[in-house]
Design a protein around this motif. Structure first.
Motif, short mmCIF file in Angstrom:
data_model
loop_
_atom_site.label_atom_id
_atom_site.label_comp_id
_atom_site.label_asym_id
_atom_site.label_seq_id
_atom_site.Cartn_x
_atom_site.Cartn_y
_atom_site.Cartn_z
N THR A 1 0.85 -1.19 0.00
CA THR A 1 0.00 0.00 0.00
C THR A 1 0.89 1.24 0.00
O THR A 1 2.10 1.16 0.27
N ASN B 1 -4.85 5.82 3.34
CA ASN B 1 -5.15 5.71 1.92
C ASN B 1 -6.62 5.89 1.57
O ASN B 1 -6.95 6.53 0.57
N GLN C 1 -6.43 3.59 -2.75
CA GLN C 1 -6.75 2.16 -2.77
C GLN C 1 -6.13 1.52 -4.01
O GLN C 1 -6.62 1.70 -5.13
N SER D 1 -6.37 3.47 -7.81
CA SER D 1 -5.78 4.48 -6.94
C SER D 1 -5.66 5.82 -7.66
O SER D 1 -5.30 5.88 -8.84
N ASN E 1 -5.42 -0.47 3.99
CA ASN E 1 -6.22 -0.56 2.79
C ASN E 1 -7.68 -0.69 3.21
O ASN E 1 -8.00 -1.48 4.09
#
Length: 840
Positions: free
Chosen positions: A93, A170, A175, A184, A223
């Motif tokens: 991540t 995030n 993501q 993302s 996440n």
């Protein structure tokens, strides 16, 4: 840049009116108060920069997790898929980071306010304390089109010496694991302004810029789908306090602005709403299994006492394996998200440690916990229901415990899916599918104040106009006027099909009817007209729409769908036309309204010519009959015959069971009750064999509604589809509109006038229903005493109710001990008692 002109005009006009009104009311206000108004009504972002920190110092072991794709059915006794069975990859991540700035002030503060946008999610700290009680903030948007900032009043928290701190996660912005890394928008970043008004009338502004410092966070992985890993050994004590020594911290990085369209979040924040206490814990194949007793959305707070470096691993699921020795995560979407929902806490080892995640949430009933040195006590765990803090405005209860359970299960399912949007499920997809919003909008609006949520939903739809390709299963072309099937984010699942796209019209319409605020219509009008023009020009043929997802998820799954998608899509087209006519009249667009009305007539004629079977007085299926009646499409004078056929289709053709998907199930019970078939409703609400509501709650102990019902075997694994889907709660509107009889009057939105048309359901002794409307609380409570029904109603001030009792003669009815002249009559505000002789 995405801008809604109507909303901008409304905001500017409202601001001018408010300021003008203030001046007129008090011309003698001093300069300090005037400046206070200026500080708190406008945000100057010119000096604020987007900042972040992208250096990644996390150990690979904790910063990445395995991702698996296209999983085959797992062996019934297998704990998890093996690398031989599946292709396993690892992905990191984006790192969570800490940002801080120290500053001093020398004057007395009159007021101070922070405006902050932290993407994907943030927590704001001032002088070592978290500011406010918001979580998972701000609400999700299509970040390239718009992002929300949030205001925090920090007047009382400011001191002579101060330090601001921001922790970033995030969220959906960063993501990069579930479904595809391309979802993302980028790495976490924030922009912030602190406006200070001093008592001498001067102002100061503290902003995010190059002067801020940055450091890695103790959150090693976060996440929104997968979970969070927190290393308590890496926690930095006092990191957001003034006296903290940040000389070893590095300068922040200046980041690119994700959008130029920063808007204040008007939607209620997500909060920890209430606790859920676990009911059992037992030894598992690995570790321990915790049963929360309720399928819920949120997270688990833990209290543990372990050695330094102990890894406490928590895996979340809706079901257990049949042997109850392991969780079964299949229904939470691991075949598409990549793995099980998992939180990991690495202990510091300094006594009792408490922890809960910040930047993720889960949907679960069971938690499998590994790493504890001894059997845990239930008191060590607290579940938190986490959702948008919309006010609960509806209640229902009755003498029938099973019916009460159906209502409670429906409400839990809706609550579990309100996290800044109405999601289709809170684990696998977490997406704002538009068809789901349409189906559940009325049931949800009876029970929660969702005016702001529907405003956001409608605005979200505008941000995805024309951004998706046409659906490969439909013959309809791409069109820039169409939204996507999912109304926010990057995972949009192609251009909206004609039935799912009806939400562009019906969500604003329902919101207007239930809450009485026409601003949603004004803001969405251009989008709604564009969608209707697209349908008219490129989709309908002779009034019929041949395409769509159809009557989704009937018992047994979509292969059992017995109603043509053309029927439900055309009915939704008709509903949209009628609603557009009425909304056009609200906006005083009479010629436009006439055009929609004329088109609606043509569609109604075509619908009945195509689908109505004159000989049997039927549309051929339970959904066909129920949805046609609900939509007002049945030829005048034939409604009762169609309802009679609906009852026959249930009791004879399906041996006393329903076969409807989400569209047909929404109005099923209300339609049956309205046309005198409440005995069929009571039968459907009493049985527990497949398929039935009772089969799910009594035979399988489900506490929220699944995506679909199948003839499950208790001794086998459940199919991997979601077991928490609010679209299956649409029918719960019947508890208010039918059993309680509270129904909005479209001509007097917001319940200024409303209908009271209850069904005194066979086999039920009493019912109590409330709805807090914009005018006040409406109450409808009835009980059966011998040969009489005593019905107590409460009508808010400034409201009026129209009582409808079609199955009773006026001689059977007394209002406040006075005879009435008809079985339909008006009642004014106040409390009233209606007595009805209980014989039809």
């Amino acid at each position: 840049m995405y801008l809604n002109k109507n909303k901008i005009k409304a905001f500017l006009f409202g601001t001018i009116i408010c300021l003008s009104s203030s001046c007129l009311q008090s011309k003698k206000k001093d300069s300090e108060t005037a400046l206070h108004v200026d500080v708190f009504t406008s945000i100057n972002w010119d000096s604020a920069k987007w900042i972040g920190y992208t250096k990644d110092h996390r150990p690979e072991k904790w910063a990445a997790r395995d991702l698996v794709r296209n999983q085959p059915p797992m062996n019934i006794n297998t704990w998890e898929p093996t690398e031989e069975d599946l292709k396993v990859t690892r992905r990191k991540t984006h790192p969570s980071v800490l940002l801080r700035k120290a500053f001093s002030i020398t004057k007395e503060v009159a007021s101070a306010e922070v405006a902050i946008c932290g993407l994907g999610l943030y927590e704001l700290y001032l002088n070592g304390e978290k500011v406010g009680d918001r979580v998972l903030d701000p609400a999700q948007t299509s970040y390239d089109k718009r992002a929300f900032y949030v205001r925090h009043d920090v007047t009382k928290a400011l001191r002579k010496n101060n330090s601001l701190g921001v922790m970033l996660g995030n969220g959906f912005y960063g993501q990069n694991m579930a479904f595809a890394p391309g979802l993302s928008y980028g790495k976490p970043r924030a922009t912030m302004v602190l406006n200070i008004l001093y008592k001498d009338g001067t102002k100061e502004q503290i902003v995010t810029d190059e002067s801020w410092k940055a450091h890695s966070s103790p959150i090693l992985f976060d996440n929104i789908y997968h979970g969070e890993t927190y290393d308590a050994r890496e926690a930095i004590t006092g990191w957001s306090s003034y006296k903290f020594d940040d000389t070893s911290w590095e300068p922040v990085e200046i980041m690119k602005a994700p959008t130029q369209n920063l808007l204040e979040q008007d939607l209620e924040p997500i909060r920890k709403i209430r606790t859920v206490t676990p009911i059992a814990v037992w030894k598992a194949e690995r570790g321990w299994i915790l049963d929360m007793g309720q399928n819920m959305t949120g997270w688990l707070a833990i209290s543990v006492k372990e050695k330094e470096g102990t890894v406490v691993k928590m895996r979340f699921a809706e079901h257990l394996m049949p042997d109850k020795q392991n969780i079964d995560p299949a229904s939470t979407g691991i075949h598409v998200t990549g793995n099980t929902q998992t939180d990991i806490y690495i202990c510091k080892g300094d006594g009792t440690e408490t922890w809960e995640p910040r930047f993720t949430y889960h949907a679960f009933r069971y938690v499998q916990i590994e790493g504890l040195s001894e059997k845990p006590d239930l008191s060590q765990f607290t579940g938190w229901l986490v959702r948008t803090d919309a006010e609960r405005i509806g209640t229902f209860k009755s003498s029938d415990t099973l019916i009460n359970k159906f209502y409670d299960v429906s409400m839990w399912t809706i609550e579990d899916n309100i996290q800044g949007l109405l999601s289709d499920c809170p684990h696998r997809e977490r997406c704002a599918w538009m068809g789901d919003a349409y189906v559940v909008a009325e049931a949800a609006s009876f029970n929660f104040d969702l005016k702001r949520l529907w405003q956001k939903t409608s605005a979200d739809m505008e941000t995805v106009l024309g951004v998706s390709k046409a659906h490969f299963k439909d013959p309809f072309p791409y069109d820039a006027r169409t939204p996507a099937n999912i109304s926010v984010g990057k995972r949009l699942c192609l251009q909206a099909r004609p039935d799912w796209g009806a939400a562009t019209i019906m969500v604003p319409w329902f919101s207007y009817v239930y809450y009485g605020d026409k601003s949603i219509i004004q803001g969405a009008w251009e989008m709604m007209e564009g969608w209707m023009a697209y349908l008219d020009e490129k989709v309908q043929e002779g009034g019929i729409i041949n395409g769509g997802f159809g009557d989704w998820c009937p018992p047994g799954g979509n292969p059992e769908m017995d109603t043509a998608p053309a029927l439900t899509s055309t009915a939704l087209y008709y509903q949209s036309l009628v609603s557009m006519e009425k909304m056009a009249l609200v906006l005083e667009k009479r010629e436009v309204a006439n055009n929609y009305a004329e088109t609606a007539k043509l569609v109604k004629t075509a619908f009945n010519k195509t689908f109505f079977k004159e000989k049997t007085k039927s549309y051929g299926s339970q959904t066909g009959n129920a949805f046609a009646l609900y939509s007002g499409l049945v030829p005048k004078g034939l409604e009762q015959l169609v309802a009679d056929d609906l009852a026959n289709l249930i009791m004879k053709d399906k041996n006393g069971h329903y076969s409807t998907g989400i569209f047909g199930h929404r109005p099923l019970y209300t339609v049956l009750n309205d046309y005198g078939h409440d005995a069929v409703t009571k039968h459907l609400w009493s049985i527990t064999d497949y398929p039935s509501l009772g089969f799910m709650t009594e035979e399988h102990d489900l506490t929220v509604w699944p995506e679909g019902v199948s003839n499950w075997d208790k001794n086998e694994r459940y199919y991997r589809h979601s077991f928490n889907h609010p679209m299956q709660s649409g029918f719960a509107a019947s508890f208010h509109e039918s059993l309680g009889g509270i129904r909005p009057n479209e001509d007097y939105p917001g319940f200024k006038k409303f209908y009271l048309k209850p069904t005194f359901l066979e086999g039920v002794d009493w019912v109590e229903v409330t709805h807090k409307s914009p005018q006040g609380t409406i109450e409808s409570s009835w009980k059966k005493e011998g040969e009489e029904i005593i019905w107590t109603i409460s009508v808010p001030e400034q409201s009026e109710a129209i009582v409808q009792l079609p199955y009773y003669q006026n001689e059977q009815i007394k209002l406040n001990n006075t005879s009435v002249r008809a079985n339909m009559f008006n009642v004014s505000s106040g409390k009233h008692i209606i007595r009805i002789s209980n014989s039809k």
